[in-house]
Design a protein around this motif. Structure first.
Motif, PDB file in Angstrom:
ATOM      1  N   LEU A  74       0.814  -1.214   0.000  1.00 56.76           N
ATOM      2  CA  LEU A  74       0.000   0.000   0.000  1.00 56.76           C
ATOM      3  C   LEU A  74       0.847   1.264   0.000  1.00 56.76           C
ATOM      4  O   LEU A  74       0.376   2.333  -0.370  1.00 56.76           O
ATOM      5  N   GLY A  75       2.097   1.161   0.437  1.00 62.19           N
ATOM      6  CA  GLY A  75       3.011   2.284   0.359  1.00 62.19           C
ATOM      7  C   GLY A  75       2.838   3.359   1.411  1.00 62.19           C
ATOM      8  O   GLY A  75       3.152   4.519   1.158  1.00 62.19           O
ATOM      9  N   GLY A  76       2.358   3.033   2.574  1.00 61.82           N
ATOM     10  CA  GLY A  76       2.220   4.042   3.621  1.00 61.82           C
ATOM     11  C   GLY A  76       1.571   3.471   4.856  1.00 61.82           C
ATOM     12  O   GLY A  76       1.190   2.302   4.893  1.00 61.82           O
ATOM     13  N   ASN A  77       1.455   4.306   5.866  1.00 64.09           N
ATOM     14  CA  ASN A  77       0.810   3.902   7.115  1.00 64.09           C
ATOM     15  C   ASN A  77      -0.619   4.415   7.138  1.00 64.09           C
ATOM     16  O   ASN A  77      -0.895   5.526   6.699  1.00 64.09           O
ATOM     17  N   ALA A  78      -1.503   3.599   7.666  1.00 64.40           N
ATOM     18  CA  ALA A  78      -2.919   3.960   7.721  1.00 64.40           C
ATOM     19  C   ALA A  78      -3.277   4.503   9.102  1.00 64.40           C
ATOM     20  O   ALA A  78      -2.849   3.968  10.119  1.00 64.40           O
ATOM     21  N   ALA A  79      -4.075   5.556   9.106  1.00 64.75           N
ATOM     22  CA  ALA A  79      -4.569   6.138  10.352  1.00 64.75           C
ATOM     23  C   ALA A  79      -5.877   5.453  10.737  1.00 64.75           C
ATOM     24  O   ALA A  79      -6.688   5.122   9.868  1.00 64.75           O
ATOM     25  N   ASP A  80      -6.083   5.228  12.031  1.00 68.15           N
ATOM     26  CA  ASP A  80      -7.346   4.634  12.491  1.00 68.15           C
ATOM     27  C   ASP A  80      -8.509   5.565  12.162  1.00 68.15           C
ATOM     28  O   ASP A  80      -8.383   6.781  12.243  1.00 68.15           O
ATOM     29  N   SER A  81      -9.631   4.958  11.771  1.00 68.45           N
ATOM     30  CA  SER A  81     -10.795   5.753  11.401  1.00 68.45           C
ATOM     31  C   SER A  81     -12.071   5.115  11.925  1.00 68.45           C
ATOM     32  O   SER A  81     -12.260   3.904  11.810  1.00 68.45           O
ATOM     33  N   LYS A  82     -12.946   5.941  12.452  1.00 66.22           N
ATOM     34  CA  LYS A  82     -14.257   5.473  12.899  1.00 66.22           C
ATOM     35  C   LYS A  82     -15.274   5.558  11.760  1.00 66.22           C
ATOM     36  O   LYS A  82     -16.431   5.198  11.934  1.00 66.22           O
ATOM     37  N   ASP A  83     -14.832   6.016  10.590  1.00 68.68           N
ATOM     38  CA  ASP A  83     -15.711   6.125   9.430  1.00 68.68           C
ATOM     39  C   ASP A  83     -15.727   4.854   8.591  1.00 68.68           C
ATOM     40  O   ASP A  83     -16.313   4.828   7.507  1.00 68.68           O
ATOM     41  N   ILE A  84     -15.072   3.805   9.073  1.00 68.43           N
ATOM     42  CA  ILE A  84     -15.075   2.505   8.404  1.00 68.43           C
ATOM     43  C   ILE A  84     -15.812   1.535   9.308  1.00 68.43           C
ATOM     44  O   ILE A  84     -15.414   1.330  10.458  1.00 68.43           O
ATOM     45  N   MET A  85     -16.891   0.943   8.802  1.00 69.63           N
ATOM     46  CA  MET A  85     -17.658  -0.019   9.589  1.00 69.63           C
ATOM     47  C   MET A  85     -17.455  -1.419   8.996  1.00 69.63           C
ATOM     48  O   MET A  85     -17.687  -1.634   7.809  1.00 69.63           O
ATOM     49  N   ILE A  86     -17.020  -2.340   9.850  1.00 67.66           N
ATOM     50  CA  ILE A  86     -16.833  -3.732   9.445  1.00 67.66           C
ATOM     51  C   ILE A  86     -17.922  -4.546  10.123  1.00 67.66           C
ATOM     52  O   ILE A  86     -18.060  -4.515  11.349  1.00 67.66           O
ATOM     53  N   THR A  87     -18.680  -5.281   9.325  1.00 69.73           N
ATOM     54  CA  THR A  87     -19.716  -6.156   9.868  1.00 69.73           C
ATOM     55  C   THR A  87     -19.325  -7.594   9.562  1.00 69.73           C
ATOM     56  O   THR A  87     -19.221  -7.981   8.395  1.00 69.73           O
ATOM     57  N   SER A  88     -19.054  -8.350  10.603  1.00 71.78           N
ATOM     58  CA  SER A  88     -18.756  -9.778  10.480  1.00 71.78           C
ATOM     59  C   SER A  88     -19.243 -10.425  11.765  1.00 71.78           C
ATOM     60  O   SER A  88     -19.408  -9.748  12.785  1.00 71.78           O
ATOM     61  N   PRO A  89     -19.463 -11.726  11.754  1.00 71.36           N
ATOM     62  CA  PRO A  89     -19.952 -12.370  12.977  1.00 71.36           C
ATOM     63  C   PRO A  89     -18.895 -12.320  14.080  1.00 71.36           C
ATOM     64  O   PRO A  89     -17.693 -12.391  13.797  1.00 71.36           O
ATOM     65  N   ASP A  90     -19.339 -12.159  15.317  1.00 74.16           N
ATOM     66  CA  ASP A  90     -18.406 -12.223  16.443  1.00 74.16           C
ATOM     67  C   ASP A  90     -17.834 -13.635  16.561  1.00 74.16           C
ATOM     68  O   ASP A  90     -16.655 -13.807  16.854  1.00 74.16           O
ATOM     69  N   ILE A  91     -18.699 -14.627  16.340  1.00 73.15           N
ATOM     70  CA  ILE A  91     -18.277 -16.027  16.348  1.00 73.15           C
ATOM     71  C   ILE A  91     -18.759 -16.671  15.052  1.00 73.15           C
ATOM     72  O   ILE A  91     -19.958 -16.734  14.784  1.00 73.15           O
ATOM     73  N   ALA A  92     -17.809 -17.140  14.245  1.00 72.01           N
ATOM     74  CA  ALA A  92     -18.134 -17.809  12.980  1.00 72.01           C
ATOM     75  C   ALA A  92     -18.012 -19.315  13.189  1.00 72.01           C
ATOM     76  O   ALA A  92     -16.968 -19.802  13.609  1.00 72.01           O
ATOM     77  N   GLU A  93     -19.079 -20.024  12.912  1.00 74.84           N
ATOM     78  CA  GLU A  93     -19.061 -21.476  13.106  1.00 74.84           C
ATOM     79  C   GLU A  93     -18.341 -22.206  11.988  1.00 74.84           C
ATOM     80  O   GLU A  93     -17.873 -23.314  12.164  1.00 74.84           O
ATOM     81  N   ASN A  94     -18.245 -21.584  10.821  1.00 69.50           N
ATOM     82  CA  ASN A  94     -17.566 -22.214   9.694  1.00 69.50           C
ATOM     83  C   ASN A  94     -16.544 -21.232   9.138  1.00 69.50           C
ATOM     84  O   ASN A  94     -16.900 -20.276   8.462  1.00 69.50           O
TER      85      ASN A  94
END
Length: 151
Positions: A50-70
């Motif tokens: 990517l060629g650089g360092n990324a700053a933390d952002s609250k404008d990115i929402m990740i939706t994935s299961p807390d516990i994935a069975e598969n």
């Protein structure tokens, strides 16, 4: 497969000739360079593409299961509300090849992507968004169970 210096120079020269001749566009050349991140075997090496360092952002929402069975099919949705989002990169930290997906976002479109990822074990999903020439990131932990027995 070991890439020798000579084969690297041949490939770079061929890309340069195709680019100069107008056979491929600059965007296609950049995309080919980004694809090399899929060969990286560590998160650090994959992030170097990517060629650089990324700053933390609250404008990115990740939706994935807390516990994935598969762990073979873990649904992940990424939504970026950062203006001028150009690309979204998804990494699975503890996978043998951490870079899982690259999405190029056309101008004036909604910056939301969905995919299914393979996770060998409980790990963080790291998302890096390129917007306006800057990098932003967010992560979310997803636990993977064995046989669907719980965490």
């Amino acid at each position: 497969m070991n890439t020798t210096r000579r084969s690297l120079l041949k490939s770079a020269s061929a890309f340069g000739i195709l680019l100069a001749a107008g056979v491929i566009s600059i965007e296609q050349a950049v995309a080919a360079d980004l694809r090399s991140g899929f060969d990286a075997k560590s998160l650090t090496d994959a992030l170097k593409v990517l060629g650089g360092n990324a700053a933390d952002s609250k404008d990115i929402m990740i939706t994935s299961p807390d516990i994935a069975e598969n762990g073979a099919v873990v649904p992940v949705t990424v939504n970026s509300t950062i203006p001028n989002t150009e690309e979204i990169f998804i990494f699975v930290e503890k996978n043998p090849y951490p870079l899982a997906a690259i999405f190029m976002i056309p101008a004036d479109t909604e910056s939301m992507v969905q995919t299914r990822l393979k996770m060998g074990q409980s790990t963080n999903v790291l998302v890096v968004v390129k917007a306006g020439g800057k990098l932003f990131s967010a992560s979310k932990e997803t636990k993977v169970t064995l046989g669907g027995c719980g965490g």
